[in-house]
Design a protein around this motif. Sequence first.
Motif, PDB file in Angstrom:
ATOM      1  N   LEU A  85       0.844  -1.203   0.000  1.00 25.03           N
ATOM      2  CA  LEU A  85       0.000   0.000   0.000  1.00 25.03           C
ATOM      3  C   LEU A  85       0.876   1.249   0.000  1.00 25.03           C
ATOM      4  CD1 LEU A  85      -2.812   1.219   0.141  1.00 25.03           C
ATOM      5  CD2 LEU A  85      -2.709   1.021   2.621  1.00 25.03           C
ATOM      6  N   GLN A 131       0.865   4.148  -2.793  1.00 24.71           N
ATOM      7  CA  GLN A 131       0.642   5.569  -2.498  1.00 24.71           C
ATOM      8  C   GLN A 131       1.794   6.413  -3.052  1.00 24.71           C
ATOM      9  OE1 GLN A 131      -2.394   5.491  -1.656  1.00 24.71           O
ATOM     10  NE2 GLN A 131      -2.511   6.213   0.430  1.00 24.71           N
ATOM     11  N   LYS A 170       1.510   6.930  -6.718  1.00 23.14           N
ATOM     12  CA  LYS A 170       0.478   7.898  -7.083  1.00 23.14           C
ATOM     13  C   LYS A 170       0.970   9.331  -6.856  1.00 23.14           C
ATOM     14  CE  LYS A 170      -3.046   4.552  -6.332  1.00 23.14           C
ATOM     15  NZ  LYS A 170      -3.715   3.818  -5.270  1.00 23.14           N
ATOM     16  N   ILE A 171       1.682   9.537  -5.754  1.00 22.51           N
ATOM     17  CA  ILE A 171       2.229  10.880  -5.490  1.00 22.51           C
ATOM     18  C   ILE A 171       3.259  11.226  -6.569  1.00 22.51           C
ATOM     19  CG2 ILE A 171       3.666  12.222  -3.884  1.00 22.51           C
ATOM     20  CD1 ILE A 171       2.183  10.658  -1.626  1.00 22.51           C
ATOM     21  N   LEU A 211       3.269  10.142  -9.605  1.00 23.86           N
ATOM     22  CA  LEU A 211       2.514  10.442 -10.823  1.00 23.86           C
ATOM     23  C   LEU A 211       1.978  11.874 -10.785  1.00 23.86           C
ATOM     24  CD1 LEU A 211       1.152   9.434 -13.495  1.00 23.86           C
ATOM     25  CD2 LEU A 211      -0.821   8.840 -12.092  1.00 23.86           C
ATOM     26  N   GLY A 212       1.467  12.281  -9.610  1.00 20.85           N
ATOM     27  CA  GLY A 212       0.951  13.645  -9.462  1.00 20.85           C
ATOM     28  C   GLY A 212       2.023  14.676  -9.744  1.00 20.85           C
ATOM     29  N   MET A 240       3.114  14.559 -13.558  1.00 19.95           N
ATOM     30  CA  MET A 240       2.172  15.225 -14.466  1.00 19.95           C
ATOM     31  C   MET A 240       2.196  16.739 -14.274  1.00 19.95           C
ATOM     32  SD  MET A 240       0.854  13.052 -16.490  1.00 19.95           S
ATOM     33  CE  MET A 240      -0.599  13.777 -17.202  1.00 19.95           C
ATOM     34  N   VAL A 288       2.967  19.560 -17.132  1.00 16.47           N
ATOM     35  CA  VAL A 288       2.156  20.767 -17.373  1.00 16.47           C
ATOM     36  C   VAL A 288       3.074  21.992 -17.408  1.00 16.47           C
ATOM     37  CG1 VAL A 288       0.362  22.263 -16.416  1.00 16.47           C
ATOM     38  CG2 VAL A 288       0.041  19.796 -16.392  1.00 16.47           C
ATOM     39  N   LEU A 343      -1.396   7.520 -15.597  1.00 20.98           N
ATOM     40  CA  LEU A 343      -2.722   8.028 -15.230  1.00 20.98           C
ATOM     41  C   LEU A 343      -3.808   7.050 -15.676  1.00 20.98           C
ATOM     42  CD1 LEU A 343      -4.365  10.373 -14.061  1.00 20.98           C
ATOM     43  CD2 LEU A 343      -4.360  11.430 -16.317  1.00 20.98           C
ATOM     44  N   TRP A 397      -3.867   4.039 -13.277  1.00 21.95           N
ATOM     45  CA  TRP A 397      -4.528   4.414 -12.021  1.00 21.95           C
ATOM     46  C   TRP A 397      -6.041   4.505 -12.213  1.00 21.95           C
ATOM     47  CZ3 TRP A 397      -3.921   9.756  -9.112  1.00 21.95           C
ATOM     48  CH2 TRP A 397      -4.526   9.643  -7.856  1.00 21.95           C
ATOM     49  N   LEU A 398      -6.441   5.217 -13.281  1.00 28.06           N
ATOM     50  CA  LEU A 398      -7.868   5.445 -13.536  1.00 28.06           C
ATOM     51  C   LEU A 398      -8.635   4.142 -13.723  1.00 28.06           C
ATOM     52  CD1 LEU A 398      -8.246   8.401 -16.068  1.00 28.06           C
ATOM     53  CD2 LEU A 398      -9.312   8.178 -13.848  1.00 28.06           C
ATOM     54  N   LEU A 456      -8.764   1.972 -10.534  1.00 28.48           N
ATOM     55  CA  LEU A 456      -9.663   2.579  -9.552  1.00 28.48           C
ATOM     56  C   LEU A 456     -11.119   2.351  -9.945  1.00 28.48           C
ATOM     57  CD1 LEU A 456     -10.102   4.385  -7.098  1.00 28.48           C
ATOM     58  CD2 LEU A 456      -9.760   6.384  -8.548  1.00 28.48           C
ATOM     59  N   ASP A 509     -12.134  -1.193  -9.371  1.00 31.99           N
ATOM     60  CA  ASP A 509     -12.366  -1.390  -7.934  1.00 31.99           C
ATOM     61  C   ASP A 509     -13.756  -0.913  -7.532  1.00 31.99           C
ATOM     62  OD1 ASP A 509     -10.095  -2.621  -7.260  1.00 31.99           O
ATOM     63  OD2 ASP A 509      -9.179  -0.953  -6.155  1.00 31.99           O
ATOM     64  N   VAL A 510     -14.110   0.298  -8.035  1.00 31.73           N
ATOM     65  CA  VAL A 510     -15.414   0.875  -7.695  1.00 31.73           C
ATOM     66  C   VAL A 510     -16.527  -0.031  -8.226  1.00 31.73           C
ATOM     67  CG1 VAL A 510     -16.960   2.831  -8.177  1.00 31.73           C
ATOM     68  CG2 VAL A 510     -14.587   3.257  -7.556  1.00 31.73           C
ATOM     69  N   LEU A 526     -16.832  -3.091  -6.077  1.00 33.95           N
ATOM     70  CA  LEU A 526     -17.451  -2.761  -4.780  1.00 33.95           C
ATOM     71  C   LEU A 526     -18.948  -2.561  -4.935  1.00 33.95           C
ATOM     72  CD1 LEU A 526     -14.843  -0.379  -3.119  1.00 33.95           C
ATOM     73  CD2 LEU A 526     -15.612  -2.591  -2.278  1.00 33.95           C
ATOM     74  N   LEU A 572      -0.767  28.457 -17.811  1.00 34.90           N
ATOM     75  CA  LEU A 572      -0.056  27.468 -16.986  1.00 34.90           C
ATOM     76  C   LEU A 572      -0.757  27.298 -15.635  1.00 34.90           C
ATOM     77  CD1 LEU A 572       2.335  25.680 -16.088  1.00 34.90           C
ATOM     78  CD2 LEU A 572       3.616  27.748 -15.613  1.00 34.90           C
ATOM     79  N   LEU A 587      -2.448  23.893 -14.370  1.00 35.82           N
ATOM     80  CA  LEU A 587      -1.914  23.284 -13.145  1.00 35.82           C
ATOM     81  C   LEU A 587      -3.025  23.106 -12.099  1.00 35.82           C
ATOM     82  CD1 LEU A 587       0.934  22.336 -12.671  1.00 35.82           C
ATOM     83  CD2 LEU A 587       1.465  24.499 -11.567  1.00 35.82           C
ATOM     84  N   TRP A 603      -5.160  20.183 -13.070  1.00 32.58           N
ATOM     85  CA  TRP A 603      -4.513  18.899 -12.758  1.00 32.58           C
ATOM     86  C   TRP A 603      -4.539  18.609 -11.257  1.00 32.58           C
ATOM     87  CZ3 TRP A 603      -3.705  14.193 -13.318  1.00 32.58           C
ATOM     88  CH2 TRP A 603      -2.736  13.520 -12.590  1.00 32.58           C
ATOM     89  N   PHE A 631      -6.243  15.449  -9.494  1.00 31.67           N
ATOM     90  CA  PHE A 631      -5.436  14.559  -8.647  1.00 31.67           C
ATOM     91  C   PHE A 631      -6.085  14.395  -7.270  1.00 31.67           C
ATOM     92  CE2 PHE A 631      -2.037  13.643  -5.642  1.00 31.67           C
ATOM     93  CZ  PHE A 631      -1.449  12.541  -6.253  1.00 31.67           C
ATOM     94  N   TRP A 652      -7.529  10.988  -5.716  1.00 32.36           N
ATOM     95  CA  TRP A 652      -6.941  10.537  -4.445  1.00 32.36           C
ATOM     96  C   TRP A 652      -8.031  10.241  -3.419  1.00 32.36           C
ATOM     97  CZ3 TRP A 652      -1.905   9.440  -3.309  1.00 32.36           C
ATOM     98  CH2 TRP A 652      -1.594   9.237  -1.964  1.00 32.36           C
ATOM     99  N   ASP A 669      -9.944   7.180  -4.331  1.00 37.35           N
ATOM    100  CA  ASP A 669      -9.068   6.042  -4.065  1.00 37.35           C
ATOM    101  C   ASP A 669      -9.110   5.676  -2.579  1.00 37.35           C
ATOM    102  OD1 ASP A 669      -7.182   4.354  -5.473  1.00 37.35           O
ATOM    103  OD2 ASP A 669      -5.684   5.159  -4.101  1.00 37.35           O
ATOM    104  N   THR A 690     -12.558   4.304  -1.596  1.00 40.79           N
ATOM    105  CA  THR A 690     -12.727   2.942  -2.117  1.00 40.79           C
ATOM    106  C   THR A 690     -11.995   1.935  -1.228  1.00 40.79           C
ATOM    107  OG1 THR A 690     -12.738   3.885  -4.325  1.00 40.79           O
ATOM    108  CG2 THR A 690     -12.456   1.526  -4.195  1.00 40.79           C
ATOM    109  N   ARG A 720     -13.719  -1.002   0.987  1.00 39.44           N
ATOM    110  CA  ARG A 720     -13.341  -2.409   0.785  1.00 39.44           C
ATOM    111  C   ARG A 720     -12.899  -3.042   2.109  1.00 39.44           C
ATOM    112  NH1 ARG A 720      -8.613  -2.523  -1.706  1.00 39.44           N
ATOM    113  NH2 ARG A 720      -9.308  -1.683  -3.678  1.00 39.44           N
ATOM    114  N   LEU A 729     -16.006  -3.711   4.210  1.00 44.88           N
ATOM    115  CA  LEU A 729     -16.764  -4.856   3.693  1.00 44.88           C
ATOM    116  C   LEU A 729     -16.042  -6.163   4.001  1.00 44.88           C
ATOM    117  CD1 LEU A 729     -18.032  -3.586   0.211  1.00 44.88           C
ATOM    118  CD2 LEU A 729     -19.423  -4.196   2.170  1.00 44.88           C
TER     119      LEU A 729
END
Lengths: 328, 77
Positions: free
Chosen positions: A5, A9, A12-13, A15-16, A19, A23, A299, A302-303, A306, A309-310, A313, B15, B19, B22, B26, B30, B33, B36, B40, B43
């Motif tokens: 996990l 995490q 994902k950070i 990736l943030g 990206m 930009v 991305l 991840w999308l 996720l 998963d949803v 569930l 920009l 930004l 984005w 994000f 998050w 995520d 979810t 889970r 459950l």
Amino acid sequence: MSDRLRLDQAAKILLGVWMAGIVVAMFLVVPQYVGLGDAGRIIILHVPTAWITTVAFAVSAVYSIRYLWKRRASDDAGAVAAAEAGFLFCALATVSGMWFANIVWGTPWNWDPRETTILILLLIYAAYFALRSALDDVERRRRLSAVYNLFAAVTMPFLLFVAPRMAESTLHPNCAFIQGSHCDGIWLELNGARVGQLGDVVLALQGIEQRGDLAVAQVEVRMPGLREVALLTPSFELSSGKPADRPEFPGQQFLLAVEGVDLTNGRVLLNMEAPGTGLLSNSRTFWTFMAANIGFLGLFIWLYRLRADVLLLQDRLARREVAYELPA
Amino acid sequence: MNFLLEPAIAIYTALAVALTVWIGIFIFLWRIDSATRELRRRLDEEAPAEPPAAPRATLETRNGHTRETVSVTDSQK
């Protein structure tokens, strides 16, 4: 928190941040492109999202095959989630392309072969979602939509890669598919063959001049419907060996570029290009573009995971409600 | 606000907007995520080891008298 996990995490950070870096690079690192200005930056969003669309639909098809083979709900959820993400990326590619077209080609929609085929692809996958929502029986829905998804995936390479190449002409940058262009271009010489033809455009080389690092060619252009002869001056950067200024043909959206120069013998290699050709020859643009491909792939992963998963569930919650529901 | 669209500033405005979009996406992802994962976990925790039993009713007859025994689920026996 388990190690897995924690790693998840951290990815994902990363990736943030990645990206966000793309930009920033898109606006501050990628240079302006001659003839396109800031519109050229859209390539960092447009092309990677189009590529990820193909990846997403292919992943969705693989999950559908797995579902038909093993009949697991998780495979069905993966197929839907990947198709939804693919649809989202496809819509992003279309909208960013329309934005570019509006700036560069003067109108957001030109019925260009690629524009038309990507619209058809969007409609095919919209029908996939419509099919899913139309079937109430869960098993039937999963089975039929998996079969449909395989048919949709078969059309995808044809629509994205084959059909646009069968068209005679496209506004998209690709030498082989611009009417009148040649992938090899044509060589014109001051002391030999001064006149040549690109499609129905007649070019006559009038002179070559060296201005610092630039070799500037004077080319006379005669085109059908053009009353007067136009003189264009495309240039070539000698140090990098790449075209510099690409003037537009009068009344057309295509550009004239010098793709090679032999100053000693007075020869230039001329070709017709679409706006945007050669964008990736700039190393800063190229590396930002490659980083964007990686970022959008992350991305997408991840999308779709996720979303899968949803969906699983939701399925669990629905089964739980049925199981605990007492008769009235 | 027009100064934000001046040629020298416009690129930074674009920009900042991109930004912000984005960062918004994000944070949205998050949060979904996390929610979810939490759902889970809950459950998984409350899921019974065996599937929930169907309600049952038992009718017994003793010495000619009928006696009803009703148990809602197996777990209440």
